[in-house]
Scaffold this motif. Structure first.
Motif, PDB file in Angstrom:
ATOM      1  N   LYS A 216      20.556 -11.675 -26.008  1.00  0.00           N
ATOM      2  CA  LYS A 216      21.060 -12.418 -24.851  1.00  0.00           C
ATOM      3  C   LYS A 216      19.908 -12.801 -23.918  1.00  0.00           C
ATOM      4  CE  LYS A 216      24.140 -11.949 -20.854  1.00  0.00           C
ATOM      5  NZ  LYS A 216      24.992 -10.998 -20.103  1.00  0.00           N
ATOM      6  N   LEU A 217      19.788 -14.092 -23.614  1.00  0.00           N
ATOM      7  CA  LEU A 217      18.768 -14.565 -22.683  1.00  0.00           C
ATOM      8  C   LEU A 217      19.124 -14.100 -21.269  1.00  0.00           C
ATOM      9  CD1 LEU A 217      16.209 -16.332 -22.251  1.00  0.00           C
ATOM     10  CD2 LEU A 217      17.774 -18.241 -21.777  1.00  0.00           C
ATOM     11  N   ILE A 218      18.202 -13.378 -20.617  1.00  0.00           N
ATOM     12  CA  ILE A 218      18.488 -12.848 -19.279  1.00  0.00           C
ATOM     13  C   ILE A 218      17.534 -13.384 -18.219  1.00  0.00           C
ATOM     14  CG2 ILE A 218      19.589 -10.735 -20.117  1.00  0.00           C
ATOM     15  CD1 ILE A 218      16.952  -9.265 -19.584  1.00  0.00           C
ATOM     16  N   ASP A 219      16.424 -13.987 -18.627  1.00  0.00           N
ATOM     17  CA  ASP A 219      15.513 -14.563 -17.633  1.00  0.00           C
ATOM     18  C   ASP A 219      14.551 -15.502 -18.352  1.00  0.00           C
ATOM     19  OD1 ASP A 219      14.359 -15.125 -15.220  1.00  0.00           O
ATOM     20  OD2 ASP A 219      13.840 -13.034 -14.735  1.00  0.00           O
ATOM     21  N   SER A 220      14.032 -16.472 -17.586  1.00  0.00           N
ATOM     22  CA  SER A 220      13.060 -17.402 -18.159  1.00  0.00           C
ATOM     23  C   SER A 220      12.255 -18.020 -17.024  1.00  0.00           C
ATOM     24  CB  SER A 220      13.750 -18.495 -18.974  1.00  0.00           C
ATOM     25  OG  SER A 220      14.594 -19.273 -18.159  1.00  0.00           O
ATOM     26  N   ALA A 221      11.127 -18.592 -17.371  1.00  0.00           N
ATOM     27  CA  ALA A 221      10.277 -19.252 -16.378  1.00  0.00           C
ATOM     28  C   ALA A 221       9.334 -20.200 -17.095  1.00  0.00           C
ATOM     29  CB  ALA A 221       9.505 -18.222 -15.561  1.00  0.00           C
ATOM     30  N   VAL A 222       8.839 -21.196 -16.328  1.00  0.00           N
ATOM     31  CA  VAL A 222       7.871 -22.163 -16.841  1.00  0.00           C
ATOM     32  C   VAL A 222       6.715 -22.237 -15.847  1.00  0.00           C
ATOM     33  CG1 VAL A 222       7.445 -24.536 -17.575  1.00  0.00           C
ATOM     34  CG2 VAL A 222       9.695 -23.486 -17.980  1.00  0.00           C
ATOM     35  N   TYR A 223       5.465 -22.201 -16.365  1.00  0.00           N
ATOM     36  CA  TYR A 223       4.290 -22.259 -15.509  1.00  0.00           C
ATOM     37  C   TYR A 223       3.351 -23.352 -16.006  1.00  0.00           C
ATOM     38  CZ  TYR A 223       5.967 -17.612 -14.264  1.00  0.00           C
ATOM     39  OH  TYR A 223       6.747 -16.547 -13.864  1.00  0.00           O
ATOM     40  N   SER A 224       2.940 -24.247 -15.082  1.00  0.00           N
ATOM     41  CA  SER A 224       1.896 -25.209 -15.410  1.00  0.00           C
ATOM     42  C   SER A 224       0.560 -24.500 -15.371  1.00  0.00           C
ATOM     43  CB  SER A 224       1.907 -26.365 -14.404  1.00  0.00           C
ATOM     44  OG  SER A 224       3.119 -27.084 -14.502  1.00  0.00           O
ATOM     45  N   LEU A 225      -0.279 -24.829 -16.329  1.00  0.00           N
ATOM     46  CA  LEU A 225      -1.523 -24.094 -16.491  1.00  0.00           C
ATOM     47  C   LEU A 225      -2.732 -24.975 -16.210  1.00  0.00           C
ATOM     48  CD1 LEU A 225      -0.634 -22.229 -19.817  1.00  0.00           C
ATOM     49  CD2 LEU A 225      -0.560 -21.281 -17.503  1.00  0.00           C
ATOM     50  N   LYS A 226      -3.722 -24.395 -15.554  1.00  0.00           N
ATOM     51  CA  LYS A 226      -5.006 -25.050 -15.364  1.00  0.00           C
ATOM     52  C   LYS A 226      -5.893 -24.759 -16.566  1.00  0.00           C
ATOM     53  CE  LYS A 226      -5.758 -22.912 -11.437  1.00  0.00           C
ATOM     54  NZ  LYS A 226      -4.517 -22.226 -11.112  1.00  0.00           N
ATOM     55  N   LYS A 227      -7.060 -25.427 -16.607  1.00  0.00           N
ATOM     56  CA  LYS A 227      -7.976 -25.199 -17.728  1.00  0.00           C
ATOM     57  C   LYS A 227      -8.302 -23.720 -17.860  1.00  0.00           C
ATOM     58  CE  LYS A 227     -12.638 -25.707 -19.372  1.00  0.00           C
ATOM     59  NZ  LYS A 227     -14.035 -25.983 -19.049  1.00  0.00           N
ATOM     60  N   LYS A 228      -8.505 -23.072 -16.732  1.00  0.00           N
ATOM     61  CA  LYS A 228      -8.739 -21.627 -16.703  1.00  0.00           C
ATOM     62  C   LYS A 228      -7.750 -21.046 -15.720  1.00  0.00           C
ATOM     63  CE  LYS A 228     -12.501 -18.278 -16.532  1.00  0.00           C
ATOM     64  NZ  LYS A 228     -13.954 -18.089 -16.334  1.00  0.00           N
ATOM     65  N   ASP A 229      -6.892 -20.169 -16.220  1.00  0.00           N
ATOM     66  CA  ASP A 229      -5.789 -19.726 -15.373  1.00  0.00           C
ATOM     67  C   ASP A 229      -5.522 -18.242 -15.592  1.00  0.00           C
ATOM     68  OD1 ASP A 229      -3.797 -19.983 -13.503  1.00  0.00           O
ATOM     69  OD2 ASP A 229      -2.879 -21.718 -14.464  1.00  0.00           O
ATOM     70  N   VAL A 230      -5.008 -17.614 -14.548  1.00  0.00           N
ATOM     71  CA  VAL A 230      -4.606 -16.205 -14.597  1.00  0.00           C
ATOM     72  C   VAL A 230      -3.183 -16.104 -14.078  1.00  0.00           C
ATOM     73  CG1 VAL A 230      -5.013 -13.889 -13.720  1.00  0.00           C
ATOM     74  CG2 VAL A 230      -6.964 -15.355 -14.293  1.00  0.00           C
ATOM     75  N   LEU A 231      -2.324 -15.457 -14.857  1.00  0.00           N
ATOM     76  CA  LEU A 231      -0.933 -15.230 -14.441  1.00  0.00           C
ATOM     77  C   LEU A 231      -0.689 -13.739 -14.312  1.00  0.00           C
ATOM     78  CD1 LEU A 231       1.043 -17.686 -16.768  1.00  0.00           C
ATOM     79  CD2 LEU A 231       0.403 -18.041 -14.378  1.00  0.00           C
ATOM     80  N   ASN A 232      -0.089 -13.324 -13.225  1.00  0.00           N
ATOM     81  CA  ASN A 232       0.366 -11.943 -13.026  1.00  0.00           C
ATOM     82  C   ASN A 232       1.776 -12.015 -12.463  1.00  0.00           C
ATOM     83  OD1 ASN A 232      -2.113 -10.316 -13.670  1.00  0.00           O
ATOM     84  ND2 ASN A 232      -2.956 -11.601 -12.022  1.00  0.00           N
ATOM     85  N   GLU A 233       2.760 -11.934 -13.345  1.00  0.00           N
ATOM     86  CA  GLU A 233       4.152 -12.158 -12.947  1.00  0.00           C
ATOM     87  C   GLU A 233       5.008 -10.944 -13.289  1.00  0.00           C
ATOM     88  OE1 GLU A 233       4.936 -14.791 -11.275  1.00  0.00           O
ATOM     89  OE2 GLU A 233       3.031 -15.849 -11.544  1.00  0.00           O
ATOM     90  N   LYS A 234       6.011 -10.721 -12.436  1.00  0.00           N
ATOM     91  CA  LYS A 234       6.974  -9.653 -12.681  1.00  0.00           C
ATOM     92  C   LYS A 234       8.361 -10.242 -12.762  1.00  0.00           C
ATOM     93  CE  LYS A 234       5.183  -5.234 -11.016  1.00  0.00           C
ATOM     94  NZ  LYS A 234       5.484  -4.065 -10.181  1.00  0.00           N
ATOM     95  N   PHE A 235       9.145  -9.740 -13.721  1.00  0.00           N
ATOM     96  CA  PHE A 235      10.518 -10.185 -13.893  1.00  0.00           C
ATOM     97  C   PHE A 235      11.432  -8.975 -13.689  1.00  0.00           C
ATOM     98  CE2 PHE A 235       7.738 -12.948 -16.226  1.00  0.00           C
ATOM     99  CZ  PHE A 235       8.205 -14.222 -15.943  1.00  0.00           C
ATOM    100  N   LYS A 236      12.039  -8.951 -12.522  1.00  0.00           N
ATOM    101  CA  LYS A 236      12.918  -7.834 -12.155  1.00  0.00           C
ATOM    102  C   LYS A 236      14.233  -7.960 -12.905  1.00  0.00           C
ATOM    103  CE  LYS A 236      14.301  -4.459  -9.260  1.00  0.00           C
ATOM    104  NZ  LYS A 236      13.659  -3.149  -9.119  1.00  0.00           N
ATOM    105  N   LEU A 237      14.646  -6.872 -13.567  1.00  0.00           N
ATOM    106  CA  LEU A 237      15.893  -6.879 -14.323  1.00  0.00           C
ATOM    107  C   LEU A 237      17.009  -6.294 -13.466  1.00  0.00           C
ATOM    108  CD1 LEU A 237      14.676  -5.772 -17.865  1.00  0.00           C
ATOM    109  CD2 LEU A 237      14.617  -8.031 -16.799  1.00  0.00           C
ATOM    110  N   ASN A 238      18.201  -6.840 -13.625  1.00  0.00           N
ATOM    111  CA  ASN A 238      19.343  -6.372 -12.822  1.00  0.00           C
ATOM    112  C   ASN A 238      19.743  -4.950 -13.181  1.00  0.00           C
ATOM    113  OD1 ASN A 238      19.528  -8.791 -11.412  1.00  0.00           O
ATOM    114  ND2 ASN A 238      20.816  -9.728 -13.006  1.00  0.00           N
ATOM    115  N   SER A 239      19.673  -4.625 -14.433  1.00  0.00           N
ATOM    116  CA  SER A 239      19.976  -3.261 -14.883  1.00  0.00           C
ATOM    117  C   SER A 239      19.110  -2.984 -16.110  1.00  0.00           C
ATOM    118  CB  SER A 239      21.458  -3.091 -15.219  1.00  0.00           C
ATOM    119  OG  SER A 239      21.822  -3.962 -16.284  1.00  0.00           O
TER     120      SER A 239
END
Length: 1021
Positions: A216-239
């Motif tokens: 079951k899909l519970i979360d999703s996201a899309v990020y545009s990226l630069k030539k050099k990029d750093v992502l630090n993301e958190k996805f909080k779950l309901n349960s």
């Protein structure tokens, strides 16, 4: 991705001249080599020649069909359709032993040397549409780690050359690609950390992330990226659905990177499990609930291939088998399994302990830190293991290696570094050793803690008498969880019927040697019985060991050695399963799981043997590591072997919490007249809740006074003479109970199976005994066909008699099951017809005043006086006399130590001189200054002599670790014995030497608390 497995050209480089002669620019091949595969798969190397003898060399281990140690060069020309110079190209070899070097079109790329992780080469600089790949693999001991660890040894997986996993070229638009996805347990989130740099600066990219709860899909996201990029993301779950053995719940994270046209240029997928191990004052917790590790050891034994499988289906089959026997934990002894094993364990819910490729003990040629590479390779290898596999929820524990001695700063530095990399794993410096705990360690693995035992081998008498053994005293010594190290190791007679299974890369030379020896001695027809009956004795001992651990409050768990057989170290067939992880017809998963499960009912009692008019009491407990349970139906019963209930009780329990629980007060009963004769009974306990039932049972032996009255007279004697033989020949019956000193080749008997391997730890000890249930004697003395706990007092301190094949139709009533290196026909109870009379020969120990011994005495007496005493085998006087020494023959062996000089590292005082150990005065002894490990005693025999064996009379009951080293010049010593022994009623330790020496040195490397380091008498023959 380009698959470059398949056919490669190869050339052997046994002289190590390939680099000097520039083979990376081309070589004349020896033939074709198929990847993935090993040299043995490809029929390359020398073959082991079996000479048909039962020798130490032949039983040492399984043998590769083809063995090769050295360099092999490989080459392959490939074409890359769709080659794009704007991409990064890497070659990945999933698993290689050991060092690999790579060239592209003659250009050197680099070298990799991991035994545990993938070998990855960045070939971007030299990649072309058409290119020749040259690979050199060197499987020699390049970092001087020795050949003991499972990761690099002939003892189990073999030292192969080749590449056994996936082999491919991957292409990427990313110059820098670090994507890490993991579970944040406390934050109830899934974390994405990405460090990305693209090759093509003109292209636009975006990253898609989809998170699934199973499907079951519970979360999703899309990020545009630069030539050099750093992502630090958190996805909080309901349960959160937590991951554990009972509910191995997995979340799925899918990541893709698209270019401006919507074309996927990267796909990444990962399974995530939410779990957290913590420590509450020594109690191990998983997801804030008590957990108990029920573990077995995997030593990388794969007889079909000689190396581990790399596919998930094979690992699912193995791990499903392990879990079906109730285990939730696997320790990978001094090696790391491949990715597929972690994937399978993630799905099945197993807690894995991975170890670095180190096993360096002080009896080996060198210890940790003796070689310069130890300070770099082990730390690098450990970090690569954690980096490549550490995000799997099943990767729960890491140990630097097995039984490590030497420079512990190496181990401490490894653990400190790994804890900065991954805090979700628990770490320890070494598996085994009673030692101080370092601050960076999260758990502790040992046999003893402050000399207090944490495995049943130290309490063999108590284990056989009842079920009241626990390790509470040891557990109190540490404030981190304690795991019992390599529990069991009870030898089972090898199952030679499995020889036909060895149709792959490894040859069962050890099994063939044992079988051929049995054939020569006319014993091969008995082999299956030997396996079954010795296996059932081992089963009973394993059951007692496991229950003692489960009955210990706050214990972290145990690691059994093992569920399956170990085919190295001189053939240690200790498993309920064979080396293929298949049943040996000893037990089954359902029976084993009764005492090895998430919930196990326990009955704590002091005696298994008792009289029918005696009060029997037990304390019911439940080891519960499933969940807090309420409204529990508790039931216990006493049944006979036909299933008839003699006594039963049923009641309700409001709740049973997780952990070890006293569920009821002490329960007591008297059997009384509910039985009419001595019987083997079964105490059964069950708990029921939520339509689930967990049960366990214990064999008990209840003895009834014998009412039968007989008037028949029989002769009872411990010797024979002409008068006795005349009377028997004319019709009288004889109970012959000879003294061992009158018997040729009398062999001491033991109840407990030989430890581990009778060759690795040289021993003549047996593996139990087989009982002929057709004999009416055993209607009065209840027994199975194998020796269970009621036989312990009878076999301990007894001896057996060797019998020839010349007696027709002879089958002993109780036949000793030999260990495989000392195949012989010996009995402790046998009957014969002699003329018109009959003879019963009994060499069991009848001296103890215990219920079982008393009952056996009465059974023998009744049988001799009954009309059913009719032996089938006839024996004549000459055949009978074969058993005995003739007049003038001396049974005394020549003790070479008498009259010699003895020296020691210390003595308790002037009354404890080391020479006391080699004189005839048994009242004077040698005693070391204290009971710490390392004390030694040395005997100078005066001149070099051929030595066959050694006998040591110790000063106390206990478990001793000892070495015997011998020398001709008192300078250079070599080790002939490195053993662990448990002295119980018989304080004598025996060892085989079979070598020339002038000096004999016995070192007590360690002993348990309460054992005394010293010697009453040493005899050298």
């Amino acid at each position: 991705m380009y698959d470059i497995s398949g056919s490669w050209s190869y050339k052997l480089d046994s002289d190590d001249t390939g680099s000097k002669n520039h083979w990376y620019q081309g070589f004349n091949e020896d033939g074709e080599f198929t990847f993935p595969g090993s040299n043995t798969d490809n029929n390359i190397g020398s073959s082991y020649v079996y000479d048909g003898k039962l020798s130490k060399e032949n039983v040492h281990m399984l043998r590769s069909r083809y063995s090769y140690i050295g360099k092999i060069w490989f080459k392959k020309r490939i074409k890359l359709d769709g080659f794009d110079e704007r991409k990064v190209y890497k070659i990945i070899f999933e698993r290689i032993m050991w060092q690999s070097s790579l060239w592209i079109n003659g250009n050197f790329i680099g070298t990799c040397d991991s035994l545990s992780t993938s070998h990855v080469f960045d070939i971007t600089e030299f990649t072309a549409p058409s290119m020749e790949i040259t690979l050199c693999i060197d499987n020699r001991d390049i970092h001087e780690i020795g050949t003991a660890p499972s990761a690099y040894t002939e003892e189990t997986q073999t030292i192969w050359n080749g590449a056994i996993g996936k082999i491919h070229i991957v292409e990427s638009v990313l110059k820098e690609e670090k994507i890490n996805v993991f579970a944040d347990f406390d934050g109830e989130s899934i974390v994405l950390n990405a460090d990305l740099e693209f090759m093509d600066t003109s292209e636009q990219y975006k990253l898609n992330i989809n998170i699934y709860d199973e499907t079951k899909l519970i979360d999703s996201a899309v990020y545009s990226l630069k030539k050099k990029d750093v992502l630090n993301e958190k996805f909080k779950l309901n349960s959160i659905n937590y991951w554990d053995e009972n509910n191995p719940h997995l979340y799925k994270v899918k990541i893709s990177i698209e270019n401006h046209a919507g074309t996927n240029v990267l796909n990444f997928s990962k399974s995530i499990g939410f779990r957290k191990f913590t420590n509450n004052r020594g109690q191990m917790l998983l997801n804030n609930n008590p957990v108990f590790l029920r573990g077995t050891v995997d030593c990388c034994i794969f007889p079909k291939t000689g190396y581990p499988p790399m596919d998930i289906d094979s690992w699912k089959k193995i791990l499903t088998k392990i879990k079906s026997y109730g285990f939730n934990h696997v320790r990978y002894h001094s090696w790391c399994p491949p990715e597929a094993a972690f994937d399978a364990a993630d799905q099945l819910g197993l807690y894995l302990q991975v170890e670095g490729p180190i096993w360096l003990d002080d009896y080996m040629p060198f210890v940790l830190g003796d070689k310069p590479d130890h300070y770099t390779f082990f730390e690098r290898e450990s970090a690569q293991i954690v980096d490549e596999y550490g995000d799997h929820p099943s990767f729960c524990f890491f140990s630097c290696g097995n039984e490590l001695r030497g420079d512990n700063t190496i181990l401490r530095n490894i653990v400190k570094k790994l804890k900065t990399m991954n805090k979700s794993i628990l770490y320890t410096c070494t598996s085994n050793w009673d030692r101080s705990v370092y601050p960076e360690e999260d758990f502790f693995i040992a046999q003893t803690v402050e000399k207090k035992p944490v495995r049943g081998q130290y309490y063999l008498d108590e284990l056989s008498n009842g079920t009241n053994v626990n390790f509470n005293d040891a557990i109190k010594q540490r404030d981190i969880p304690i795991i019992s190290h390599e529990v069991g190791q009870y030898s089972i007679y090898p199952r030679i019927q499995e020889i036909s299974k060895y149709n792959g890369n490894l040859l069962p030379v050890n099994f063939e040697a044992i079988k051929d020896d049995l054939i020569k001695k006319n014993m091969v027809e008995e082999a299956e019985v030997f396996t079954h009956d010795s296996g059932r004795l081992a089963f009973e001992l394993y059951k007692s060991e496991v229950e003692a651990a489960l009955g210990t409050d706050r214990m972290g768990g145990f690691q059994l050695l093992g569920l399956n057989d170990f085919t190295g170290q001189s053939t240690a067939t200790v498993g309920m399963l064979d080396s293929f992880w298949e049943d040996k017809n000893i037990t089954n998963a359902d029976e084993f799981k009764q005492f090895n499960n998430t919930i196990v009912p326990l009955a704590i009692f002091k005696k298994r043997n008792f009289y029918s008019n005696e009060l029997f009491s037990f304390l019911p407990k439940v080891a519960n590591y499933l969940k807090d349970i309420k409204k529990v139906d508790f039931y216990w019963s006493l049944k006979n072997r036909e299933g008839k209930v003699l006594i039963e009780k049923n009641c309700n329990i409001k709740n049973i919490s997780t952990g070890l629980n006293n569920v009821k007060e002490i329960q007591s009963f008297t059997v009384g007249d509910k039985i009419s004769k001595s019987e083997q009974l079964v105490l059964e306990m069950k708990i029921r809740f939520d339509d689930e039932t967990y049960e366990n049972s214990w064999n008990l032996w209840c003895y009834k006074s014998l009412d039968k009255k007989y008037n028949k007279y029989f002769i009872q004697s411990n010797y024979i003479d002409d008068e006795i033989m005349r009377r028997v020949y004319n019709g009288e019956n004889l109970l012959l109970e000879p003294k061992s000193r009158f018997i040729k080749n009398a062999e001491k008997t033991t109840f407990f199976s030989v430890f581990w391997s009778p060759v690795h730890f040289m021993s003549k000890d047996s593996c139990g005994a087989h009982i002929d249930l057709n004999c009416p004697l055993f209607e009065l003395f209840p027994t199975d066909s194998y020796t269970n706990f009621q036989w312990k007092d009878l076999l301990t301190g007894a001896f057996s008699i060797k019998y020839p094949d010349t007696i027709e139709n002879f089958q002993p009533l109780v036949q000793v099951i030999p260990n495989f290196f000392n195949n012989r026909k010996n009995f402790v109870l046998a009957e014969f017809k002699f003329g018109k009379g009959n003879i019963l020969i009994n060499t069991l120990n009848m001296t103890k005043d215990t219920p079982a011994v008393k009952a056996f005495k009465k059974s023998v007496n009744c049988y001799l006086q009954s009309d059913e005493f009719h032996p089938l085998s006839e024996i004549d006087k000459k055949q009978l006399e074969i058993f005995f020494y003739k007049d003038g023959e001396t049974p005394e062996k020549n003790n070479l130590a008498l009259g010699c000089k003895s020296f020691a590292d210390s003595q308790k005082g002037s009354d404890y001189d080391p020479n006391n150990a080699i004189d005839k005065n048994l009242d004077k002894v040698w005693k070391a200054s204290d009971n710490d490990g390392g004390h030694w005693l040395k005997i100078n025999l005066g001149e070099e002599k051929y030595l066959t064996s050694l006998e040591i009379d110790t000063l106390s009951k206990g478990v001793y670790y000892y070495n015997v080293d011998i020398s001709s010049d008192d300078v250079v010593y070599h080790k002939v014995v490195n053993s662990t022994v448990s002295t119980q009623d018989d304080l004598t330790v025996t060892a085989s030497l079979n070598d020339n020496a002038r000096y004999v040195k016995i070192t007590f490397t360690d002993c348990n608390e309460g054992a005394t380091v010293g010697v009453r008498s040493i005899r050298i023959y």
